[in-house]
Design a protein around this motif. Sequence first.
Motif, short mmCIF file in Angstrom:
data_model
loop_
_atom_site.label_atom_id
_atom_site.label_comp_id
_atom_site.label_asym_id
_atom_site.label_seq_id
_atom_site.Cartn_x
_atom_site.Cartn_y
_atom_site.Cartn_z
N GLU A 564 -3.97 4.78 -14.92
CA GLU A 564 -5.03 4.12 -14.16
C GLU A 564 -4.44 3.24 -13.05
O GLU A 564 -4.91 3.27 -11.90
CB GLU A 564 -5.90 3.28 -15.09
CG GLU A 564 -7.01 2.54 -14.38
CD GLU A 564 -7.88 1.75 -15.33
OE1 GLU A 564 -9.08 1.60 -15.06
OE2 GLU A 564 -7.36 1.28 -16.37
N GLN A 565 -3.40 2.47 -13.38
CA GLN A 565 -2.80 1.59 -12.39
C GLN A 565 -2.14 2.40 -11.26
O GLN A 565 -2.18 2.00 -10.09
CB GLN A 565 -1.77 0.67 -13.05
CG GLN A 565 -1.21 -0.38 -12.10
CD GLN A 565 -2.29 -1.26 -11.50
OE1 GLN A 565 -3.11 -1.83 -12.22
NE2 GLN A 565 -2.31 -1.37 -10.17
N MET A 566 -1.57 3.54 -11.61
CA MET A 566 -0.97 4.39 -10.58
C MET A 566 -2.03 4.86 -9.59
O MET A 566 -1.80 4.86 -8.37
CB MET A 566 -0.25 5.58 -11.23
CG MET A 566 0.98 5.19 -12.03
SD MET A 566 1.72 6.59 -12.92
CE MET A 566 2.58 7.40 -11.56
N TYR A 567 -3.19 5.23 -10.10
CA TYR A 567 -4.25 5.68 -9.19
C TYR A 567 -4.80 4.52 -8.35
O TYR A 567 -5.17 4.72 -7.19
CB TYR A 567 -5.37 6.36 -9.98
CG TYR A 567 -5.02 7.77 -10.40
CD1 TYR A 567 -4.62 8.71 -9.45
CD2 TYR A 567 -5.07 8.16 -11.73
CE1 TYR A 567 -4.29 10.00 -9.83
CE2 TYR A 567 -4.73 9.46 -12.11
CZ TYR A 567 -4.35 10.37 -11.15
OH TYR A 567 -4.00 11.65 -11.51
N ILE A 568 -4.82 3.34 -8.92
CA ILE A 568 -5.24 2.18 -8.12
C ILE A 568 -4.23 1.92 -7.01
O ILE A 568 -4.60 1.65 -5.85
CB ILE A 568 -5.41 0.95 -9.03
CG1 ILE A 568 -6.64 1.14 -9.94
CG2 ILE A 568 -5.56 -0.32 -8.19
CD1 ILE A 568 -6.78 0.07 -10.99
N ASP A 569 -2.93 1.98 -7.34
CA ASP A 569 -1.90 1.78 -6.32
C ASP A 569 -2.00 2.83 -5.20
O ASP A 569 -1.84 2.51 -4.02
CB ASP A 569 -0.51 1.85 -6.96
CG ASP A 569 -0.24 0.69 -7.91
OD1 ASP A 569 -0.97 -0.31 -7.84
OD2 ASP A 569 0.70 0.81 -8.73
N ILE A 570 -2.25 4.07 -5.58
CA ILE A 570 -2.40 5.14 -4.59
C ILE A 570 -3.59 4.84 -3.68
O ILE A 570 -3.51 4.98 -2.45
CB ILE A 570 -2.59 6.50 -5.29
CG1 ILE A 570 -1.28 6.93 -5.97
CG2 ILE A 570 -3.05 7.57 -4.29
CD1 ILE A 570 -1.43 8.11 -6.91
N GLN A 571 -4.69 4.40 -4.28
CA GLN A 571 -5.88 4.13 -3.47
C GLN A 571 -5.70 2.96 -2.52
O GLN A 571 -6.21 2.99 -1.39
CB GLN A 571 -7.08 3.88 -4.39
CG GLN A 571 -7.54 5.13 -5.13
CD GLN A 571 -8.66 4.82 -6.09
OE1 GLN A 571 -9.83 4.86 -5.73
NE2 GLN A 571 -8.31 4.52 -7.33
N GLU A 572 -4.98 1.95 -2.94
CA GLU A 572 -4.70 0.83 -2.03
C GLU A 572 -3.91 1.31 -0.82
O GLU A 572 -4.17 0.91 0.33
CB GLU A 572 -3.94 -0.27 -2.78
CG GLU A 572 -4.79 -1.01 -3.80
CD GLU A 572 -3.98 -2.01 -4.62
OE1 GLU A 572 -2.73 -1.86 -4.64
OE2 GLU A 572 -4.57 -2.91 -5.24
N PHE A 573 -2.96 2.21 -1.07
CA PHE A 573 -2.12 2.74 0.01
C PHE A 573 -2.95 3.58 0.97
O PHE A 573 -2.88 3.39 2.20
CB PHE A 573 -0.98 3.57 -0.60
CG PHE A 573 -0.09 4.22 0.42
CD1 PHE A 573 0.97 3.53 0.98
CD2 PHE A 573 -0.31 5.53 0.81
CE1 PHE A 573 1.80 4.12 1.92
CE2 PHE A 573 0.51 6.14 1.75
CZ PHE A 573 1.56 5.43 2.30
N VAL A 574 -3.72 4.51 0.45
CA VAL A 574 -4.46 5.43 1.33
C VAL A 574 -5.56 4.68 2.09
O VAL A 574 -5.92 5.07 3.21
CB VAL A 574 -5.03 6.63 0.56
CG1 VAL A 574 -3.91 7.40 -0.14
CG2 VAL A 574 -6.10 6.22 -0.45
N PHE A 575 -6.07 3.60 1.51
CA PHE A 575 -7.06 2.79 2.22
C PHE A 575 -6.41 2.11 3.42
O PHE A 575 -6.97 2.11 4.53
CB PHE A 575 -7.66 1.74 1.28
CG PHE A 575 -8.63 0.81 1.96
CD1 PHE A 575 -9.97 1.15 2.07
CD2 PHE A 575 -8.20 -0.39 2.50
CE1 PHE A 575 -10.87 0.30 2.71
CE2 PHE A 575 -9.09 -1.25 3.14
CZ PHE A 575 -10.43 -0.90 3.24
N ASP A 576 -5.25 1.54 3.21
CA ASP A 576 -4.57 0.81 4.30
C ASP A 576 -4.27 1.72 5.49
O ASP A 576 -4.29 1.27 6.63
CB ASP A 576 -3.27 0.18 3.79
CG ASP A 576 -3.52 -1.00 2.86
OD1 ASP A 576 -4.64 -1.53 2.87
OD2 ASP A 576 -2.58 -1.38 2.12
N TYR A 577 -3.99 2.99 5.20
CA TYR A 577 -3.64 3.93 6.26
C TYR A 577 -4.83 4.78 6.71
O TYR A 577 -4.66 5.64 7.59
CB TYR A 577 -2.49 4.83 5.82
CG TYR A 577 -1.15 4.13 5.83
CD1 TYR A 577 -0.36 4.12 6.98
CD2 TYR A 577 -0.68 3.48 4.70
CE1 TYR A 577 0.87 3.49 6.99
CE2 TYR A 577 0.55 2.83 4.70
CZ TYR A 577 1.32 2.83 5.86
OH TYR A 577 2.54 2.19 5.87
#
Length: 617
Positions: A564-577
């Motif tokens: 779950e935390q890995m998917y949250i980290d991925i989403q934070e990244f793709v949102f920023d870009y």
Amino acid sequence: MKKVFIVLMVTLMGVFAFTQVKNPDMIFDATLSEPDTLDPHHAYDTSSGEVIFNVYDNLVAYDGESMSKFVPMLSTVVPTVENGYLRDGGTTYVFPIREGVKFHNGNDLTPEDVEYTFERALLYNPPGGPVWMYLDPMFGVFSIRTLVEDYVGASWDTIFDSEMNPTSPEYEEALVNFYNDVIDPAVEVQGNEVLVHLARPFAPFLNVIASGSSWGSILDKEYSVELGIWDGNAEGWWKYHGWTKEQSPYFDHAMGTGPYKLVEWDHAQQRVTLERFDDYWKGPAPIRRVIIQGIDEWSTRRAMLETGDADIAYVPAQYLDVVLSMDGLTVIPGTPEVSITSLGFNWQVDPESPYIGSGQLDGNGIPPDFFADHNVRLGFAYAFDYDGMINEVLNGLGEKVPTALPTGFLGFDEDLPTYELDLQKAENYFKRAYQGRLWQTGFNMTILYNTGNDSRRVSAEILRDNLAKINPRFQVEVRGVQWPTYLDERENMMLPVYIIGWVADFPDPHNFIFTYYHSEGDYGGFYGDNFAEFASLPRPEFGGKSLNKMIEDAALESDPAKREQMYIDIQEFVFDYALVLPLYQPQGLRVHRSWLKGWINNPIWPGDYYYNYTKVE
């Protein structure tokens, strides 16, 4: 968040109302589009999938509305550890094949048909198709090309010439051995059972192959070979790999064991006609004939609903009040959907695209790599009115989401940031793009939508209008085309942006995160080589891993909390870009004549399953 769905029924009233069912032995489904293809291993859209869903059977089926429970179909057993048909630590699925099942041409279903189906899918593996869902759990790769390159020890372009001929006898021998050593052992026939071997345990595997998934449809081997599909031999299998949809003889042919058989696909009328298969192993369907027709104009679909000429119709959410005022309809707003409607960016458009104007940053077009600039993407992100789209256009039948991951999925976090309509913020990003040149020159481009899809048309128009407000030099044309044309233009890298939906293939975050954000995903694979390079770079946000690697590792992580935390980290990244703009998560609007009975709402199905239906006054 718990939702309450209200079924609003408007019954027939008055002396001029219908007194009897119209066309009692036929179902007319007035939908948006004709299919893209009828090849089960190429089809990856709901218009195609709905036809295939009714013509073919799969090994297992969903149990009614459940997305996690299964019932036997062409397999007499749903494999589990408890019943002994899921073995080897979850890596071997055993399917006993049902006897007495007929294909529409009278041929008997055999275990060899099932083995052939899996192997043909793996070897065919068309670009942008659904077969990655077999390759991933069975081999740990997303393309047959990767598997071949690893086995042969050379690149694909070295192994084959431009006509798909092996460039040396040694490579040809290696390719034959590849089939014998890698593909053939992965699916075995033992008596009346078919064994499918995975490279690792993969919990959603039954979801991947269940009825409603076109790629899980079982083919008739004998008919397929006669039609010109793969001949079943190791020698020359590569000649049947990667065809375009029109090259496949299954483009407009179908031969399944399902409750309906294909009679005709009239491309000019966008109409598919199905006829009941009287020898269907579960018994013949109650309704003899089904017509599925793509009708672009809402006014025509509305008139057909009113007169009873259409039993089912696609109704855009903005017309909810219209259908609520009509007699004789069952109207069900707010049905759950495991879907995202998004706007994707092509980072490397074909320079010959007619949708990028001059192809230069000169005010008369955009360069092919226009959206490789993250400031441009972020400018677009803050130029769209998400709340207005949901509340005013969709009549509230949608939800705002941070990324292309639906609510309820592992990793969804309502505390993640979301894009908002903020024209000043958009302006700031646009002024940074291209070292300020973009703001001075402006741009001109075209956004396509599939004709008849009013929600996507309005989405494009909202973006067009807001961009012009930000800077009058920002010019966008909005143009409608037929659905197959839309898909072709996307696959040919012609579209600078595209508005499209994604319905879950299986209820796991990997199906959305991989699809949208991995450079080999079905959508990510069409963002261009520039994106592939971006997604492969080591990132400090991921401890030195690339975005692609992070997505791959998240899929393999067995600890739910860590995953779950890995998917949250991925989403934070793709949102920023601003890799993708999640415009909304839709909620469904089901409309059919009240005499139609038997509808089941399984949100993962591609459309209606007509076998369930009757027509009763």
